[in-house]
Enzyme design. Structure first.
Site, PDB file in Angstrom:
ATOM      1  N   LYS A 154      12.197   3.402  10.388  1.00 18.97           N
ATOM      2  CA  LYS A 154      11.007   2.795   9.803  1.00 18.97           C
ATOM      3  C   LYS A 154      10.486   3.605   8.612  1.00 18.97           C
ATOM      4  O   LYS A 154      10.800   4.779   8.439  1.00 18.97           O
ATOM      5  CB  LYS A 154       9.931   2.608  10.864  1.00 18.97           C
ATOM      6  CG  LYS A 154      10.306   1.503  11.849  1.00 18.97           C
ATOM      7  CD  LYS A 154       9.138   0.968  12.626  1.00 18.97           C
ATOM      8  CE  LYS A 154       9.539  -0.305  13.379  1.00 18.97           C
ATOM      9  NZ  LYS A 154       8.466  -0.802  14.226  1.00 18.97           N
ATOM     10  N   ARG A 188      13.997   1.277  20.969  1.00 13.45           N
ATOM     11  CA  ARG A 188      14.751   0.344  20.125  1.00 13.45           C
ATOM     12  C   ARG A 188      15.317   1.137  18.967  1.00 13.45           C
ATOM     13  O   ARG A 188      14.588   1.759  18.195  1.00 13.45           O
ATOM     14  CB  ARG A 188      13.830  -0.766  19.598  1.00 13.45           C
ATOM     15  CG  ARG A 188      14.570  -1.831  18.797  1.00 13.45           C
ATOM     16  CD  ARG A 188      13.618  -2.637  17.937  1.00 13.45           C
ATOM     17  NE  ARG A 188      12.889  -1.817  16.975  1.00 13.45           N
ATOM     18  CZ  ARG A 188      13.416  -1.345  15.838  1.00 13.45           C
ATOM     19  NH1 ARG A 188      14.675  -1.581  15.527  1.00 13.45           N
ATOM     20  NH2 ARG A 188      12.673  -0.624  15.013  1.00 13.45           N
TER      21      ARG A 188
END
Length: 207
Positions: A154, A188
């Protein structure tokens, strides 16, 4: 969306591992569940029209295979969520939201043991908010649901390291281990093998 995901579900439904559909659209949920997925992962926490009803409908049609549900926190919507997100207390506000959504499902007859929660790293949070959530990640487990951490690759990692998306393997593995150490039950990730190796080492010193 259905054209993209249904052939994949059909190809993988007998692969021996659970399948999760990542969608907020009720019709996609309905058809994915009918096709055999095991879990619905929704960035809107089933707030879109018809989503909760689809889960209940699926339960009634398939009482022996009731899906898991992942509820995620997101401030505003995907188009505006990163325009100066604000919180008085990000941990408390995210926890309150997730508890409210989970309680709503439980009040609709969906058992608690089917629900997992995701604080939503990067979804309406500044770098400061994201780092605070990682540092205090253990507080989310206090709600009594399995907690998912989705931090892999991210932009928050790029802001800290200065690395582009495809250069964030090490920066993704580190918070996955940190989250596991703070109670995450699900991580994840993109770099599965590397993360598994890191978690094996973490697990070895914690057993």
């Amino acid at each position: 969306e259905l054209d993209r995901v249904l052939p994949v579900i059909e190809a993988l439904k007998d692969c021996g591992v659970a399948l999760s559909i990542d969608t907020y659209k009720a019709e996609t949920m309905r058809q994915a569940l009918a096709a055999g997925v095991d879990c619905v992962n929704d960035i809107w926490a089933l707030r879109q029209g018809g989503a909760v009803e689809v889960i209940i409908e699926s339960d009634n049609l398939n009482p022996d295979k009731q899906c898991g549900i992942v509820l995620m926190h997101m401030q505003r919507d995907p188009q505006t969520m990163q325009f100066d997100p604000e919180y008085q207390d990000v941990i408390t506000e995210v926890k309150v939201f997730l508890q409210e959504r989970a309680s709503l499902l439980e009040n609709q007859g969906i058992s608690k043991n089917r629900i997992a929660i995701d604080p939503g790293f990067g979804f309406g949070k500044s770098l400061e908010h994201n780092l605070k959530m990682l540092a205090d990640f253990d507080q989310f487990s206090e709600l009594g649901y399995p907690v998912l951490a989705g931090i892999s690759r991210k932009s928050m990692l790029g802001k800290v390291t200065g690395k582009d998306t495809n250069e964030r393997v090490a920066a993704s593995i580190a918070p996955a281990v940190m989250a596991a150490d703070r109670g995450a039950k699900i991580v994840r990730v993109h770099d599965v093998a590397e993360t598994v190796d890191a978690l094996k080492l973490w697990e070895a010193i914690n057993t």
